[in-house]
Design a protein around this motif. Sequence first.
Motif, mmCIF file in Angstrom:
data_model
loop_
_atom_site.group_PDB
_atom_site.id
_atom_site.type_symbol
_atom_site.label_atom_id
_atom_site.label_comp_id
_atom_site.label_asym_id
_atom_site.label_seq_id
_atom_site.Cartn_x
_atom_site.Cartn_y
_atom_site.Cartn_z
ATOM 1 N N ALA A 48 0.829 -1.205 0.000
ATOM 2 C CA ALA A 48 0.000 0.000 0.000
ATOM 3 C C ALA A 48 0.868 1.262 0.000
ATOM 4 C CB ALA A 48 -0.927 -0.010 1.213
ATOM 5 N N GLN A 49 1.916 1.270 0.802
ATOM 6 C CA GLN A 49 2.810 2.434 0.843
ATOM 7 C C GLN A 49 3.516 2.639 -0.492
ATOM 8 O OE1 GLN A 49 5.407 2.647 4.408
ATOM 9 N NE2 GLN A 49 4.090 1.054 5.262
ATOM 10 N N LEU A 50 4.056 1.565 -1.042
ATOM 11 C CA LEU A 50 4.810 1.685 -2.294
ATOM 12 C C LEU A 50 3.916 2.121 -3.456
ATOM 13 C CD1 LEU A 50 7.115 -1.461 -1.981
ATOM 14 C CD2 LEU A 50 7.784 0.930 -1.711
ATOM 15 N N LEU A 51 2.678 1.634 -3.480
ATOM 16 C CA LEU A 51 1.773 2.034 -4.553
ATOM 17 C C LEU A 51 1.254 3.450 -4.336
ATOM 18 C CD1 LEU A 51 -0.001 -1.378 -5.029
ATOM 19 C CD2 LEU A 51 1.266 -0.134 -6.804
ATOM 20 N N ALA A 52 1.142 3.885 -3.083
ATOM 21 C CA ALA A 52 0.787 5.279 -2.821
ATOM 22 C C ALA A 52 1.897 6.210 -3.315
ATOM 23 C CB ALA A 52 0.522 5.491 -1.337
ATOM 24 N N GLU A 53 3.144 5.778 -3.152
ATOM 25 C CA GLU A 53 4.259 6.563 -3.662
ATOM 26 C C GLU A 53 4.227 6.656 -5.189
ATOM 27 O OE1 GLU A 53 7.695 4.667 -2.033
ATOM 28 O OE2 GLU A 53 7.277 5.370 0.020
ATOM 29 N N LYS A 54 3.562 5.690 -5.825
ATOM 30 C CA LYS A 54 3.407 5.704 -7.282
ATOM 31 C C LYS A 54 2.185 6.512 -7.723
ATOM 32 C CE LYS A 54 6.839 2.780 -8.015
ATOM 33 N NZ LYS A 54 8.108 3.204 -8.675
ATOM 34 N N GLY A 55 1.441 7.073 -6.761
ATOM 35 C CA GLY A 55 0.338 7.967 -7.102
ATOM 36 C C GLY A 55 -1.056 7.444 -6.829
ATOM 37 N N PHE A 56 -1.194 6.257 -6.213
ATOM 38 C CA PHE A 56 -2.513 5.689 -5.949
ATOM 39 C C PHE A 56 -2.958 5.958 -4.516
ATOM 40 C CE2 PHE A 56 -0.645 3.108 -9.310
ATOM 41 C CZ PHE A 56 -1.674 3.014 -10.230
ATOM 42 N N ILE A 57 -4.254 6.218 -4.338
ATOM 43 C CA ILE A 57 -4.848 6.130 -3.008
ATOM 44 C C ILE A 57 -4.931 4.655 -2.660
ATOM 45 C CG2 ILE A 57 -6.932 6.505 -1.639
ATOM 46 C CD1 ILE A 57 -7.600 8.840 -3.518
ATOM 47 N N THR A 58 -4.436 4.269 -1.507
ATOM 48 C CA THR A 58 -4.480 2.858 -1.127
ATOM 49 C C THR A 58 -5.059 2.703 0.272
ATOM 50 O OG1 THR A 58 -2.190 2.898 -0.313
ATOM 51 C CG2 THR A 58 -2.534 2.222 -2.609
ATOM 52 N N LEU A 59 -5.747 1.603 0.490
ATOM 53 C CA LEU A 59 -6.375 1.313 1.769
ATOM 54 C C LEU A 59 -6.022 -0.107 2.175
ATOM 55 C CD1 LEU A 59 -8.511 2.418 3.887
ATOM 56 C CD2 LEU A 59 -10.192 1.062 2.598
ATOM 57 N N ALA A 60 -5.220 -0.254 3.222
ATOM 58 C CA ALA A 60 -4.863 -1.568 3.786
ATOM 59 C C ALA A 60 -5.625 -1.736 5.096
ATOM 60 C CB ALA A 60 -3.361 -1.665 4.012
ATOM 61 N N PHE A 61 -6.290 -2.870 5.269
ATOM 62 C CA PHE A 61 -7.163 -3.036 6.435
ATOM 63 C C PHE A 61 -6.934 -4.385 7.103
ATOM 64 C CE2 PHE A 61 -9.333 -4.863 2.831
ATOM 65 C CZ PHE A 61 -9.915 -6.016 3.335
ATOM 66 N N ASP A 62 -7.351 -4.471 8.366
ATOM 67 C CA ASP A 62 -7.353 -5.741 9.096
ATOM 68 C C ASP A 62 -8.687 -6.439 8.882
ATOM 69 O OD1 ASP A 62 -4.826 -5.473 10.212
ATOM 70 O OD2 ASP A 62 -5.562 -4.478 12.017
ATOM 71 N N ALA A 63 -8.646 -7.739 8.626
ATOM 72 C CA ALA A 63 -9.868 -8.509 8.465
ATOM 73 C C ALA A 63 -10.694 -8.488 9.742
ATOM 74 C CB ALA A 63 -9.530 -9.957 8.106
ATOM 75 N N ALA A 64 -11.999 -8.636 9.594
ATOM 76 C CA ALA A 64 -12.871 -8.782 10.760
ATOM 77 C C ALA A 64 -12.403 -9.933 11.630
ATOM 78 C CB ALA A 64 -14.308 -9.020 10.302
ATOM 79 N N TYR A 65 -12.543 -9.780 12.931
ATOM 80 C CA TYR A 65 -12.158 -10.758 13.950
ATOM 81 C C TYR A 65 -10.648 -10.818 14.180
ATOM 82 C CZ TYR A 65 -16.771 -12.407 12.458
ATOM 83 O OH TYR A 65 -18.094 -12.471 12.086
ATOM 84 N N GLN A 66 -9.886 -9.968 13.508
ATOM 85 C CA GLN A 66 -8.427 -10.040 13.580
ATOM 86 C C GLN A 66 -7.809 -8.642 13.681
ATOM 87 O OE1 GLN A 66 -7.007 -12.641 10.353
ATOM 88 N NE2 GLN A 66 -8.936 -13.749 10.451
ATOM 89 N N GLY A 67 -6.531 -8.601 14.082
ATOM 90 C CA GLY A 67 -5.825 -7.329 14.158
ATOM 91 C C GLY A 67 -6.536 -6.331 15.039
ATOM 92 N N GLU A 68 -6.622 -5.086 14.555
ATOM 93 C CA GLU A 68 -7.298 -4.026 15.306
ATOM 94 C C GLU A 68 -8.785 -3.925 14.967
ATOM 95 O OE1 GLU A 68 -4.298 -0.515 16.432
ATOM 96 O OE2 GLU A 68 -4.544 -0.713 14.255
ATOM 97 N N SER A 69 -9.262 -4.760 14.054
ATOM 98 C CA SER A 69 -10.684 -4.730 13.699
ATOM 99 C C SER A 69 -11.523 -5.417 14.764
ATOM 100 C CB SER A 69 -10.900 -5.394 12.337
ATOM 101 O OG SER A 69 -10.351 -4.609 11.301
ATOM 102 N N GLY A 70 -12.812 -5.143 14.741
ATOM 103 C CA GLY A 70 -13.723 -5.726 15.711
ATOM 104 C C GLY A 70 -14.183 -7.109 15.293
ATOM 105 N N GLY A 71 -15.141 -7.633 16.039
ATOM 106 C CA GLY A 71 -15.724 -8.925 15.739
ATOM 107 C C GLY A 71 -15.331 -10.003 16.729
#
Length: 292
Positions: A48-71
């Motif tokens: 996501a960072q590298l493609l943002a540096e190439k000019g794209f808006i990027t969104l990296a997320f944690d799956a539901a039930y995992q990481g900082e996401s809820g569930g």
Amino acid sequence: MNTKSVTFLSNNIPIAANLYLPQGKPAGALVVGHPGTGVKEQAAGLYAQLLAEKGFITLAFDAAYQGESGGLPRGLEDPAQRIEDIKSAVTYLQTIYDNNIGVLGICASGGYGVAAAATDHRIKAIATVSAADIGRQFRNGGDGKQSMAVIQGMLDMAAADRSAKEPGSFPLFPTEEQAKAMGLHVYEGWKYYCTDQGQHPRSAKAFQWRSVELIAGFDAFRFADMIAPRPLLMITGSNAVTTWMTAAAITTAQSPKEHYIIEGATHVELYYKQPYVNRAVEKLQTFFNDKL
């Protein structure tokens, strides 16, 4: 490039994400999904960072039930929910970028991304890196050579767990010695997730037993032919034992489609290792610039 922590809902579950905003006019917007046991700060965040540096808006997320996401329960791997997470991420990106949106899926999210794109026409282009269909992974193993007795045994354990007073979980990684004995692919995965090479405190180390039932009958590439005429790009390393899964998807899909091979790279090396990652990003930049 600016980075923001954001939250959106997926089946009313709060999903934690990092939004990367490029300087100047965006070249497009991309949802970036993480591997099955990963979190947004690992491979998905790097791409996501590298493609943002190439000019794209990027969104990296944690799956539901995992990481900082809820569930709840924590550590559940639900293919249907994972697909919904991707679609909900597209919905979120539409609130800030009302234009063509693409999806990049890494490992298991490659499989989920293909499945999401098959039925969501808002996804205008789909790309994968080291794609894995988690259903095939559990049934047949990463190299496609696993005995069916393994998944049958896991389903026995999942059935027993349903009858238990409290649901339990199973570990995702062997010991270092076991990983070495199980071959390069397993050992590389162990090193990435369990050592300083790539580990993160929030990445999954265990899954709920219920996950096995949800995964065992899942086929990420069943409807890959429905993506056309939207384009599909699938990137693998020449030394990746998981390439057979990408080959299955490419066989099912209709044109326009491309299987792009990066010489020398393994499955896991495309998560983090240079110059392989840069080669993948260069190909992804060209693909999304042309197709979005």
